[in-house]
Design an enzyme around this catalytic site. Structure first.
Site, mmCIF file in Angstrom:
data_model
loop_
_atom_site.group_PDB
_atom_site.id
_atom_site.type_symbol
_atom_site.label_atom_id
_atom_site.label_comp_id
_atom_site.label_asym_id
_atom_site.label_seq_id
_atom_site.Cartn_x
_atom_site.Cartn_y
_atom_site.Cartn_z
ATOM 1 N N ASN A 9 0.872 -1.174 0.000
ATOM 2 C CA ASN A 9 0.000 0.000 0.000
ATOM 3 C C ASN A 9 0.913 1.230 0.000
ATOM 4 O OD1 ASN A 9 -1.767 2.077 0.533
ATOM 5 N ND2 ASN A 9 -2.230 1.427 2.638
ATOM 6 N N TRP A 10 1.035 1.833 -1.169
ATOM 7 C CA TRP A 10 2.002 2.933 -1.315
ATOM 8 C C TRP A 10 1.495 4.238 -0.702
ATOM 9 C CZ3 TRP A 10 4.232 2.603 -7.004
ATOM 10 C CH2 TRP A 10 4.847 1.357 -7.180
ATOM 11 N N LYS A 11 0.216 4.289 -0.403
ATOM 12 C CA LYS A 11 -0.408 5.522 0.107
ATOM 13 C C LYS A 11 -0.121 6.677 -0.865
ATOM 14 C CE LYS A 11 -0.154 3.496 4.622
ATOM 15 N NZ LYS A 11 -0.132 3.656 6.073
ATOM 16 N N HIS A 95 -9.534 1.512 4.588
ATOM 17 C CA HIS A 95 -8.285 1.729 5.320
ATOM 18 C C HIS A 95 -8.535 2.727 6.455
ATOM 19 C CE1 HIS A 95 -4.207 2.907 6.312
ATOM 20 N NE2 HIS A 95 -3.817 1.782 5.747
ATOM 21 N N GLU A 97 -6.919 5.154 7.463
ATOM 22 C CA GLU A 97 -6.670 6.564 7.114
ATOM 23 C C GLU A 97 -7.861 7.160 6.387
ATOM 24 O OE1 GLU A 97 -2.892 5.831 5.240
ATOM 25 O OE2 GLU A 97 -2.053 5.390 7.220
ATOM 26 N N GLU A 167 -5.454 -4.467 10.610
ATOM 27 C CA GLU A 167 -4.445 -3.422 10.781
ATOM 28 C C GLU A 167 -4.741 -2.623 12.041
ATOM 29 O OE1 GLU A 167 -2.473 -2.458 6.738
ATOM 30 O OE2 GLU A 167 -4.167 -1.124 7.001
ATOM 31 N N GLY A 173 2.404 2.665 10.617
ATOM 32 C CA GLY A 173 3.368 3.745 10.429
ATOM 33 C C GLY A 173 4.055 4.195 11.703
ATOM 34 N N SER A 212 3.296 -1.737 10.404
ATOM 35 C CA SER A 212 4.745 -1.832 10.651
ATOM 36 C C SER A 212 5.303 -3.232 10.411
ATOM 37 C CB SER A 212 5.087 -1.335 12.065
ATOM 38 O OG SER A 212 4.739 0.029 12.206
ATOM 39 N N GLY A 233 2.843 -0.965 4.289
ATOM 40 C CA GLY A 233 2.882 0.463 3.970
ATOM 41 C C GLY A 233 4.319 0.915 3.741
ATOM 42 N N GLY A 234 4.927 1.460 4.776
ATOM 43 C CA GLY A 234 6.280 2.037 4.665
ATOM 44 C C GLY A 234 7.284 1.134 3.974
#
Ligand code: PGA
Length: 253
Positions: A9-11, A95, A97, A167, A173, A212, A233-234
Site C-alpha cells: 500500500n504505497w499511500k 483503510h 486513514e 491493521e 506507520g 509496521s 505500507g512504509g
C-alpha cells in the site's frame, strides 16, 4: 491451503518516475517467487504505470480506494469499472486513514466492498482498533463491527470473493508492531466470526496483517496459523524491503 499474499500500500507517495523504478525493482526481485501472490497498490494516477509494466508478469496491481457509486456525477471519484479497465485485480477499502481523514463509515465501506465485487475487482477490507479502543478492552467489539458491516450487506458469501487485512491503527506507520500472538488472536477471532456463518468461506479467506510489518518481523507474523500475508505500507516503498517480506510469504507457502 491459503496462498500467502503480500500487498504493498504505497499511500500518497512517489512520482511517475519513482513508481516505475520501484515496480522495476520488484519485478526483477520477484522473478524467482512462484508460491506467494504479490500485488502493489499505487496512487490512482500510477495505475497506468503499473498496468504498462506489470501486464504479463505474475505481479498484480490494485487501487487504494474505490467509489461506492457505479458511475455518473460523482466528482473526484473512481469507479470499480474504471479500475477494472486499468487491469486492477484489487482495491483496498476501509483503510483506517480513510475512516479517519475521509469520514468513511462502516456503511460506506460495506457499499464500496460490494461495488468492487460487482465490478470484478477483489476488495481488501481493512479492519482494526485504535490504541484507545485496545486499551479499553474493545478490540473484538470494534473489529467485529467492521467485519459485520460487510456480513450484514452481502452475507458470509461476500467474503468468498475478498481479502481482509487486520491493521491495528496503533501499529500503522508507528514502528510498533502487534506481537505475533496479539495479531494471531485477532485473526483467529475474525475467522471464527465468519465461520459462525459459513465455515468453508472462513477457511478459504485470506486474512493479512498490516501495521509496521518489516523484513525483521514478517517471518514470525506470517508464521502464525491465521495470518496469511501482509498489507505493507512504509516497507513497500523500498524494493529490497518489500521483496524480503514477499520472500517470507514465499517460504511460508
Ligand atoms: P505501515 O502501513 O506498514 O507503514 O505500518 C500499513 C498500512 O497502513 O497499510
Amino acid at each position: 491451503m491459503r496462498r500467502p499474499f503480500i500487498a504493498g500500500n504505497w499511500k500518497m507517495n512517489g512520482s511517475k518516475a519513482e513508481a516505475a523504478e520501484l515496480i522495476r525493482g520488484i519485478v526483477a526481485g520477484a522473478a524467482s517467487m512462484q508460491k506467494v501472490e504479490i500485488a502493489v497498490c499505487p496512487p490512482f494516477p500510477y495505475l497506468y504505470v503499473a498496468e504498462q509494466m506489470l501486464a504479463g508478469t505474475a505481479i498484480a496491481w490494485g487501487s487504494q480506494d474505490v467509489s461506492r457509486e457505479e458511475a455518473g456525477a460523482f466528482t473526484g471519484q473512481v469507479s470499480a469499472a474504471m479500475l477494472k479497465d486499468f487491469g486492477c485485480r484489487y482495491a483496498i477499502v476501509g483503510h483506517s486513514e480513510r475512516r479517519q481523514f475521509n469520514g468513511e463509515t462502516d456503511a460506506i465501506i460495506a457499499r464500496k466492498y460490494a461495488r468492487a465485487v460487482a465490478g470484478g475487482v477483489t476488495p481488501i477490507l481493512c479492519v482494526g482498533e485504535t490504541l484507545d479502543e485496545r486499551e479499553s478492552g474493545k478490540t473484538e467489539e470494534v473489529v467485529a463491527r467492521h467485519i459485520d458491516a460487510v456480513l450484514d450487506l452481502g452475507g458470509a458469501e461476500a467474503y468468498a470473493v475478498g481479502v481482509v487485512a487486520y491493521e491495528p491503527v496503533w501499529a500503522i506507520g508507528t514502528g510498533v508492531t502487534a506481537t505475533p500472538e496479539q495479531a494471531q488472536e485477532v485473526h483467529a477471532f475474525l475467522r471464527e466470526r465468519i465461520a459462525a456463518k459459513n465455515k468453508a468461506v472462513a477457511e478459504g479467506l485470506r486474512i493479512l496483517y498490516g501495521g509496521s510489518m518489516k523484513p525483521g518481523n514478517a517471518v514470525e507474523l506470517i508464521g502464525q496459523a491465521d495470518i496469511d500475508g501482509g498489507l505493507i505500507g512504509g516497507a513497500a516503498l523500498k524494493a529490497s524491503d518489500f521483496l524480503a517480506i514477499c520472500q517470507a510469504g514465499e517460504d511460508a507457502a
